[in-house]
Enzyme design. Structure first.
Site, PDB file in Angstrom:
ATOM      1  N   TRP A  75      33.431  43.083  23.637  1.00 46.70           N
ATOM      2  CA  TRP A  75      32.021  43.124  24.052  1.00 46.70           C
ATOM      3  C   TRP A  75      31.653  44.595  23.969  1.00 46.70           C
ATOM      4  O   TRP A  75      32.108  45.406  24.776  1.00 46.70           O
ATOM      5  CB  TRP A  75      31.860  42.595  25.474  1.00 46.70           C
ATOM      6  CG  TRP A  75      30.438  42.526  25.921  1.00 46.70           C
ATOM      7  CD1 TRP A  75      29.444  41.731  25.398  1.00 46.70           C
ATOM      8  CD2 TRP A  75      29.818  43.277  26.966  1.00 46.70           C
ATOM      9  NE1 TRP A  75      28.268  41.942  26.066  1.00 46.70           N
ATOM     10  CE2 TRP A  75      28.468  42.882  27.028  1.00 46.70           C
ATOM     11  CE3 TRP A  75      30.277  44.217  27.868  1.00 46.70           C
ATOM     12  CZ2 TRP A  75      27.568  43.402  27.952  1.00 46.70           C
ATOM     13  CZ3 TRP A  75      29.388  44.750  28.783  1.00 46.70           C
ATOM     14  CH2 TRP A  75      28.047  44.352  28.810  1.00 46.70           C
ATOM     15  N   GLY A 102      37.387  48.457  29.003  1.00 47.16           N
ATOM     16  CA  GLY A 102      36.906  49.436  29.983  1.00 47.16           C
ATOM     17  C   GLY A 102      36.067  50.492  29.275  1.00 47.16           C
ATOM     18  O   GLY A 102      35.617  50.297  28.149  1.00 47.16           O
ATOM     19  N   GLU A 483      18.169  31.619  41.104  1.00 44.00           N
ATOM     20  CA  GLU A 483      19.303  31.163  40.279  1.00 44.00           C
ATOM     21  C   GLU A 483      18.813  30.248  39.170  1.00 44.00           C
ATOM     22  O   GLU A 483      19.267  30.347  38.029  1.00 44.00           O
ATOM     23  CB  GLU A 483      20.342  30.456  41.151  1.00 44.00           C
ATOM     24  CG  GLU A 483      21.540  29.949  40.386  1.00 44.00           C
ATOM     25  CD  GLU A 483      22.291  31.032  39.614  1.00 44.00           C
ATOM     26  OE1 GLU A 483      22.051  32.230  39.858  1.00 44.00           O
ATOM     27  OE2 GLU A 483      23.106  30.680  38.760  1.00 44.00           O
ATOM     28  N   LYS A 487      19.532  31.082  35.185  1.00 46.50           N
ATOM     29  CA  LYS A 487      20.215  30.107  34.311  1.00 46.50           C
ATOM     30  C   LYS A 487      19.397  29.862  33.053  1.00 46.50           C
ATOM     31  O   LYS A 487      19.891  29.884  31.937  1.00 46.50           O
ATOM     32  CB  LYS A 487      20.422  28.782  35.055  1.00 46.50           C
ATOM     33  CG  LYS A 487      21.543  28.815  36.062  1.00 46.50           C
ATOM     34  CD  LYS A 487      22.920  28.675  35.477  1.00 46.50           C
ATOM     35  CE  LYS A 487      23.799  29.875  35.361  1.00 46.50           C
ATOM     36  NZ  LYS A 487      23.797  30.962  36.221  1.00 46.50           N
ATOM     37  N   LYS A 606      31.364  37.325  30.319  1.00 51.47           N
ATOM     38  CA  LYS A 606      31.637  36.560  31.544  1.00 51.47           C
ATOM     39  C   LYS A 606      31.749  37.459  32.767  1.00 51.47           C
ATOM     40  O   LYS A 606      31.288  37.103  33.831  1.00 51.47           O
ATOM     41  CB  LYS A 606      32.926  35.758  31.394  1.00 51.47           C
ATOM     42  CG  LYS A 606      33.248  34.887  32.596  1.00 51.47           C
ATOM     43  CD  LYS A 606      32.171  33.873  32.863  1.00 51.47           C
ATOM     44  CE  LYS A 606      32.449  33.025  34.090  1.00 51.47           C
ATOM     45  NZ  LYS A 606      31.265  32.199  34.475  1.00 51.47           N
TER      46      LYS A 606
HETATM   47  C1  AGP Z   1      25.855  34.253  35.964  1.00 50.42           C
HETATM   48  O1  AGP Z   1      25.441  33.111  35.206  1.00 50.42           O
HETATM   49  C2  AGP Z   1      25.966  35.461  35.113  1.00 50.42           C
HETATM   50  N1  AGP Z   1      26.912  35.217  34.076  1.00 50.42           N
HETATM   51  C3  AGP Z   1      26.146  36.753  35.863  1.00 50.42           C
HETATM   52  O2  AGP Z   1      24.938  37.008  36.543  1.00 50.42           O
HETATM   53  C4  AGP Z   1      27.271  36.825  36.921  1.00 50.42           C
HETATM   54  O3  AGP Z   1      26.941  36.020  38.031  1.00 50.42           O
HETATM   55  C5  AGP Z   1      27.368  38.291  37.400  1.00 50.42           C
HETATM   56  O4  AGP Z   1      27.728  39.089  36.287  1.00 50.42           O
HETATM   57  C6  AGP Z   1      28.373  38.487  38.532  1.00 50.42           C
HETATM   58  O5  AGP Z   1      29.661  38.142  38.069  1.00 50.42           O
HETATM   59  P1  AGP Z   1      30.829  37.951  39.164  1.00 50.42           P
HETATM   60  O6  AGP Z   1      30.406  36.819  40.049  1.00 50.42           O
HETATM   61  O7  AGP Z   1      32.055  37.648  38.364  1.00 50.42           O
HETATM   62  O8  AGP Z   1      30.938  39.239  39.927  1.00 50.42           O
END
Ligand code: AGP
Length: 611
Positions: A75, A102, A483, A487, A606
């Site tokens: 990424w 990182g 939320e 989404k 993710k």
């Molecule tokens: C949620 O659909 C997203 N992919 C993103 O907002 C995610 O919730 C956010 O990056 C926090 O991630 P975490 O819960 O692993 O800390």
């Protein structure tokens, strides 16, 4: 965030690397590469775009010989996604290969210093600096290990590193700081990976590297040293979930599979914490005295986890009368927060690796706060640096857009809320038992919600062509709307906004025109009449209203709404736990209609382990 995998053993490495990368692709997917060592040479193949391109280039790894190798799915942070910027990176003499997750914050000054010494770089990445610096340090150091420590003392930032050297084909090196990396123990083989999903098919015995540690992996064993180069005895963990948990299992998308798993995931999050109708949070050391001594309670998170905190604020304040401040982690860490040893900070994170959230945790801890985290990934960095951890036990969540992790985070936060109220005596014992009993009924009520998914798919087919959507609601419905809006945005690329219904008239209602889609959330009974008047308000300006409400309010809402998403009635506390699923499904079906890449939306990853 990127995905790293490494293997040293008796089998051909490349197919194992590609298989592992396929399970890590959700961590980043704009390019990928592998490098294997064979007969004193390093063979590197890299490819922009999806991992499939790399598989096609290497006939699923079969064209690459060698039993030791590293792989990476990227990424991009520094350097656009292309073949050259993909990992693995080679040192100038081609004898060292490296993958990195990182950010190396001082990479520019290091690059300039190396270029002044005649080192020629090929990529625009920060990661290549580590490979070139390692080769440079090796000229002075007596061994690769010594050179690696020299490098680690010079680079600043976050790193998970996998390294192989043409001159040491029987070793692989790993190092980590502020980015996850775990070690896998096999029979005559060893592994590294960014998370356990890449390894569980090959080994269930893993250990988690800590910041500052260096690992030397051979076919027969793994030696781990700390920052002082002293040996460290690592605790081994056994992974007990099935490989299938990290596979689609016949579903069209991971996101749909994970939505359908929500009732079961909630049962896993709730039922082990209820004994004889009462909450049992095990060795969570929260006492009435400690709670009564609190001066502040923060909830700190990012993205959907932050939205869980927004719901939590309404519920905790209502049930315990304790003031709660919910703050984005990326804001908290730089706002000189008012935190001391009488502050409880609840950290929420699915991955347990989100850098902003990790940094916020450390900031709060440095100021004396007690840290309680709600995390899904066992053994993750945030979990290990917290004073108390409540795992959500949702199982691996592969889709970038979180669903079951959000729901189980909410369930765990609700359990905590009820327990706090019970400890503080702000609910009667009868009310406490009532809430716990209803909590246990939520998973089966969620089954009912899932049974109505065809209705939700119908509405998605009606509304998928909109290019601007509003989610409006009050109290927990507003928090839930945040939320629902995220989404829809993140997987369908439709712009949407979540708005407190009462705030619309202060400006934004000017945007409502004929046909504007408004998703009106009206599940919270105490403000239902207000929700209804807001529906009338936007309808009067031409809006198309898709309402979310409960069975008992549906007939009233139907008089004004154009479409209806209906959930079973439940305690106010649990309305978002039921209400979020129709919104998740609506986003899913809209994205499906629009032909979007649902599990790997553009530009996302993710877990965001960079600033
Ligand atoms: C949620 O659909 C997203 N992919 C993103 O907002 C995610 O919730 C956010 O990056 C926090 O991630 P975490 O819960 O692993 O800390």
């Amino acid at each position: 965030m990127c995905g790293i995998v490494g293997y040293i053993g008796k089998e051909q490495a490349a197919p194992i690397l590609l298989d592992g990368l396929a399970r890590l692709e959700y961590r980043g997917y704009d390019s990928a590469g592998v490098c294997v060592a064979e007969q004193g040479l390093l063979h590197v193949v890299k490819s922009k775009g999806r991992l499939q391109n790399l598989c096609e280039k290497t006939d699923n790894g079969r064209t690459l010989p060698g039993c030791v190798g590293i792989g990476h799915t990227r990424w991009a942070t520094h350097g656009e996604p292309n073949d050259i910027n993909s990992h693995p990176h080679l040192s100038q003499n081609g004898r060292i290969a490296l993958v990195h997750n990182g950010i190396i914050e001082n990479y520019l000054e290091l690059r300039e210093a190396l270029e002044e010494k005649g080192i020629v770089f090929t990529s625009d990445t920060d990661s290549e600096v580590v490979a070139q610096l390692l080769e440079y340090c090796l000229r002075e150091a007596g061994s690769v290990l010594d050179a690696l420590y020299m490098v680690l003392h010079r680079i600043e930032g976050a790193y998970a590193l996998g390294i192989i050297c043409a001159d040491e084909p029987d070793k692989m090196y790993a190092a980590r700081k502020d980015a996850p990396l775990l070690l896998g123990y096999g029979d005559g083989c060893s592994y590294i990976a960014s998370d356990v999903t890449a390894l569980v098919k090959y080994t269930r015995e893993v250990s988690y590297m800590e910041d500052g540690e260096v690992a030397i992996l051979t076919r027969d064993n793994i030696t781990v040293l700390n920052a002082m180069e002293l040996p460290v005895q690592k605790e081994h963990h056994h992974i007990d979930w099935e490989v299938s948990a990290a596979e689609k299992g016949g579903y069209p998308h991971f996101m749909f599979k994970e939505i359908m798993e929500e009732p079961e995931a909630l049962r896993r999050a709730i039922h082990p914490r209820i004994k004889d109708g009462r909450i049992d949070l095990g060795n969570l050391n929260l006492t009435k005295e400690m709670l009564q001594g609190l001066r502040r309670l923060y909830i700190v998170a990012c993205g959907s986890s932050y939205h869980v905190g927004m719901v939590g604020k309404y519920n905790i304040e209502k049930l315990t009368r304790m003031p709660v401040e919910v703050t984005l982690a990326s804001e908290f860490r730089y706002c000189d927060p008012i935190v001391d040893d009488r502050t409880l900070v609840i950290i929420i994170s699915q991955s347990g690796e989100t850098l902003d959230t990790m940094a916020a945790l450390r900031e709060a801890k440095a100021r004396g706060a007690r840290i309680l985290s709600i995390v899904n990934v066992v053994g993750s960095s945030i979990a290990r640096e917290s004073d108390d951890v409540l795992y959500t036990w949702a199982g691996p969540e592969i889709a970038v857009a979180t669903t079951k992790a959000y729901s189980t985070q909410l369930a765990v936060l609700n359990i905590l809320t009820i327990e706090l109220a019970h400890l503080l005596g702000t609910v009667t014992d009868e009310r406490y038992l009532q809430l716990v009993a209803e909590l246990q009924r939520i998973p089966e009520k969620l089954d009912t919600v899932l049974e109505s998914r065809e209705t939700i798919q119908y509405y998605a087919s009606q509304y998928f062509n909109h290019n601007s959507v509003f989610f409006i609601g009050r109290n927990v419905d507003f928090a839930l709307g945040l939320e629902g809006s995220l989404k829809l945005k993140e997987i369908s690329y439709i712009h949407s906004e979540a708005y407190a219904s009462g705030e619309l008239k202060h400006g934004t209602i000017s945007l409502i025109e004929d046909g504007t889609l408004v998703v009106a959330l009206g599940t919270y009974g105490a403000l239902f009449d207000k929700a209804m008047s807001n529906v009338v308000e936007v309808k009067a300006r031409g809006a198309n209203v898709l309402a979310l409400t409960t069975e008992s309010k549906a007939s009233q809402m139907k008089k004004n709404a154009d479409g209806m998403l209906i959930i079973p009635d439940t305690e106010d506390l649990f309305l978002p736990s039921l209400g979020v699923v129709p919104l998740q499904l609506f986003a899913y079906y809209v994205a499906l209609q629009r032909g979007c890449d649902i599990d790997k939306p553009r530009n996302l990853a993710k877990s965001v382990t960079v600033e």
